[in-house]
Design a protein around this motif. Sequence first.
Motif, PDB file in Angstrom:
ATOM      1  N   CYS A   1      -8.105   3.932   3.142  1.00 53.16           N
ATOM      2  CA  CYS A   1      -7.241   4.042   1.976  1.00 53.16           C
ATOM      3  C   CYS A   1      -7.941   3.356   0.804  1.00 53.16           C
ATOM      4  O   CYS A   1      -8.284   2.173   0.884  1.00 53.16           O
ATOM      5  CB  CYS A   1      -5.890   3.398   2.235  1.00 53.16           C
TER       6      CYS A   1
ATOM      7  N   CYS B   1      -5.478   0.519  -0.647  1.00 54.33           N
ATOM      8  CA  CYS B   1      -5.199  -0.674   0.166  1.00 54.33           C
ATOM      9  C   CYS B   1      -6.433  -1.234   0.851  1.00 54.33           C
ATOM     10  O   CYS B   1      -6.373  -2.312   1.456  1.00 54.33           O
ATOM     11  CB  CYS B   1      -4.131  -0.357   1.212  1.00 54.33           C
TER      12      CYS B   1
ATOM     13  N   CYS C   1      -2.250   5.723   6.128  1.00 54.67           N
ATOM     14  CA  CYS C   1      -2.571   4.344   5.749  1.00 54.67           C
ATOM     15  C   CYS C   1      -1.492   3.418   6.319  1.00 54.67           C
ATOM     16  O   CYS C   1      -0.306   3.617   6.044  1.00 54.67           O
ATOM     17  CB  CYS C   1      -2.622   4.188   4.232  1.00 54.67           C
TER      18      CYS C   1
ATOM     19  N   CYS D   1       0.255   1.492   2.889  1.00 51.63           N
ATOM     20  CA  CYS D   1       1.083   2.191   1.891  1.00 51.63           C
ATOM     21  C   CYS D   1       1.682   3.494   2.418  1.00 51.63           C
ATOM     22  O   CYS D   1       2.557   4.083   1.781  1.00 51.63           O
ATOM     23  CB  CYS D   1       0.278   2.481   0.621  1.00 51.63           C
TER      24      CYS D   1
HETATM   25 ZN   LIG Z   1      -2.774   2.620   1.478  1.00 49.50          ZN
END
Ligand SMILES: [Zn+2]
Lengths: 761, 71
Positions: B16, B19, B44, B47
């Motif tokens: 991701c 993140c 992910c 998120c």
């Molecule tokens: Zn993420």
Amino acid sequence: MIIEERSSTHVYKQKRMLSKEALAAVESLCVHEQPAYCVAACPLKLDAKALMAAVARGDWAGARGIYEKVTPFTRLLSAGCEAPCESKCRLSSLGDGIEIREIERAVARFGEKAAAKGLLRFKKKKTVALFGSGLFSIFLIGELARKAYPLTVFCAEPDLKSFMARETGFMDGEALAAETETMAALDVDFRFSTNLARMDSLRAGFDVCCASAGAARQAWPGARSDERIMMFREENLVMGCEGGVTAAAFGAKKAALTVDRLAQNLDPCNSRGEEGPCSTKLYTSTEGAERLRKVAAGPEGYDKTGAESEAGRCIQCRCEECIKGCAYLRHYHKFPRILTREIYNNVSIIMGDHMMNKPINACSLCGQCSVTCPNGYDMGEICHIARQNMVATDKMPLAPHEFALMDMLFSNGEAFLCLPQPGYEKCRYVFFPGCQASAVAPETVKAAYKDLCSRLSGGVALMLGCCGAICDWAGRYEMYGETVEFIDEKLRTLGSPEIIAGCPSCKKELSAHEGLRVRGIWELLCELGLPEGAGRFERPAALHDSCGARGDAETQRAVRRLAEMLGCRLVDTDYSGDRSPCCGYGGLTAYANPQVAREMTQSCLQRSGEPYISYCMACRDRFAREGRESRHILELVYGTAAGAPPDISRKRYNRLNLKRELLKELWGQESEKVEREYKLEFTDEALEMMDRRMILESDVYAVMDGLRETGEAVYDSETDYLIARRRLGNVTFWVKYREKEDGYVVHRAYSHRMNVVQRQG
Amino acid sequence: MEKNYYTIDPLGKLSCAKCRVPLVKGKAKFMYLDNGFPVELPVCPVCGFVYVPEELALGKVLAVEKALEDK
Ligand SMILES: [Zn+2]
């Protein structure tokens, strides 16, 4: 802007697309399955057309099989048949009809008999007696033996040879011997030298009793046969008739059916189906029929070669007028009657697979078949009604048409323009070039508008937008109604001027509005003469008539006149004028079924090897995409070559930019330009992929705008691409990109319609 | 056990970008025209971004879309 997707596949709405009567009336227009003229004329229902085809390809066993379906006594029948088929042969109106009976004779002589398959056939339970000899009796024996009745034949003759010789003197000795053999091979119990006056007592114990006309009268002098059912009712006797071979063979067929009915204790008058010769509504073009003189037969009739050659003259009558001209019908290889029935059934399905959705949405609705069909069958009308029905019942998928519909909303939204000529409040005219003209050839639109302004008095307004053809074709009748209202309202603000259409489909659509006066720009240009700076095109060219101008003789004439004024030497092509096929854009075929659309384009281009001149920008665009030199007549008039066909994003840009430029040049208005904080670069691969996958540059911009807001992306270490996505309306778009200092380089893009969500547990 | 129409493993190559963590195999659902299909896709873990690979979008997803559109 968003068009609502249908809510669910589980919607139980139903609406009939046509009444049963209307369906039957439409279906009856298609004569493709009507019998050939020769077949219809034959009371014995011989498939002469199939017989000719078999002989022509040298399939003698096959031909014999076809002939034997009528009777096992093929030598007898072909020797004496009066051949009512021959005078009905389509070729007899042009020259010699096919020598059908002589070919039948050859089939009876040379056609190898199919080897008995060793099938054990069980005899029926009910028994039949037949009294008397002659043609009727011989043919009836053939019929009843085939139906496997246990059959006993009582006759005055002392043996089979003399039985077969009765009434068959027209056959030569060899044929008689052959037919005697055929008879001997049938499983029939002959009682020779019978005193037929004893019929009444001999018939006892048989379930059904039949007699030749002669034998019946011997027993009952006043006996008369009701020839519809071949019965002497008073004595419950199946009774023959007098007359030649054809009458006897036909009488035997009717009698055999009566035997069936009587054996089942049913009224012989009922459920008889169609008997005897019938009428046919078939249409067959004789265009291209070549060999109009018959092949002479020798005194013994044809030899094999002669018969094959004569049968080869048969044009195999059938009506294919629609399919000959239509790439769509050829693609699905279905004739309108069958196609209509399947579409009707498809539309009636509430749950399950709708197999005909694709054909419904693949038709260009161009109406060519309504002209080529001898009865005016309009398949486009059927597909159009079906689409509206699917929309009404919530069964129309949005996917095939969404891009086109969004494009229309773009034309009548962001790219829409409606203004009176500078210096005027109300105008006498309004120029309506059509959405495709602005998309494909904006410079031509600009030149045409300026020309009209300079040469017409009373003011020429300009309206850039879509006439509504797109939602009409998609079957979205509500949206179409709204579009009609929208355009009418805008026209009122201009003082309800006369419309000068730049596109024949717009002309057609707008002419359907109540109270609008519409003229094609081509007619006006014929009156005004060519403008200064008009191009010349002094080469041979093929003129492609627009499907929007079908039935519009004025337009077709004016465009030809204009082409002449430009110096064009138009070459004749098949399927011009009202018979012209669609380029593939009509009916949204290009969106719903690119493959069929391409076949339509190629079919248009097969008519000539010359450059194509058209008067619809969609035709111009599709022909150019197929690699042909292709000009719109207005490009020639204004000397503005539009160049290579634009991709889908360019088509949008062209419309928007044309609006911006005209606003600035003519009305002194500056348009706001969206400035982005970043730059996007597209690789060639990405651009090609986006055009193919119907992804606009503006879609990609929207994804990147979203990315900059949320920061959401995936990194793929294997390819070194970052991947962002955004749901826009009914579609999720994905963009594979790499970052650079002032923006991004787009490498790939793809989309899907399904929505993906995380799920728990 | 629940049936999954499709399972794809991120195989450690996907992460991701927001993140900064590797995507993991996670539960997701495709929805179309009121029909749902449970699948396992790279997700992910922080998120919840669900990744639909190009081959999946143009292959199986497109095929299911087309089948449902003609229902
Ligand atoms: Zn993420």
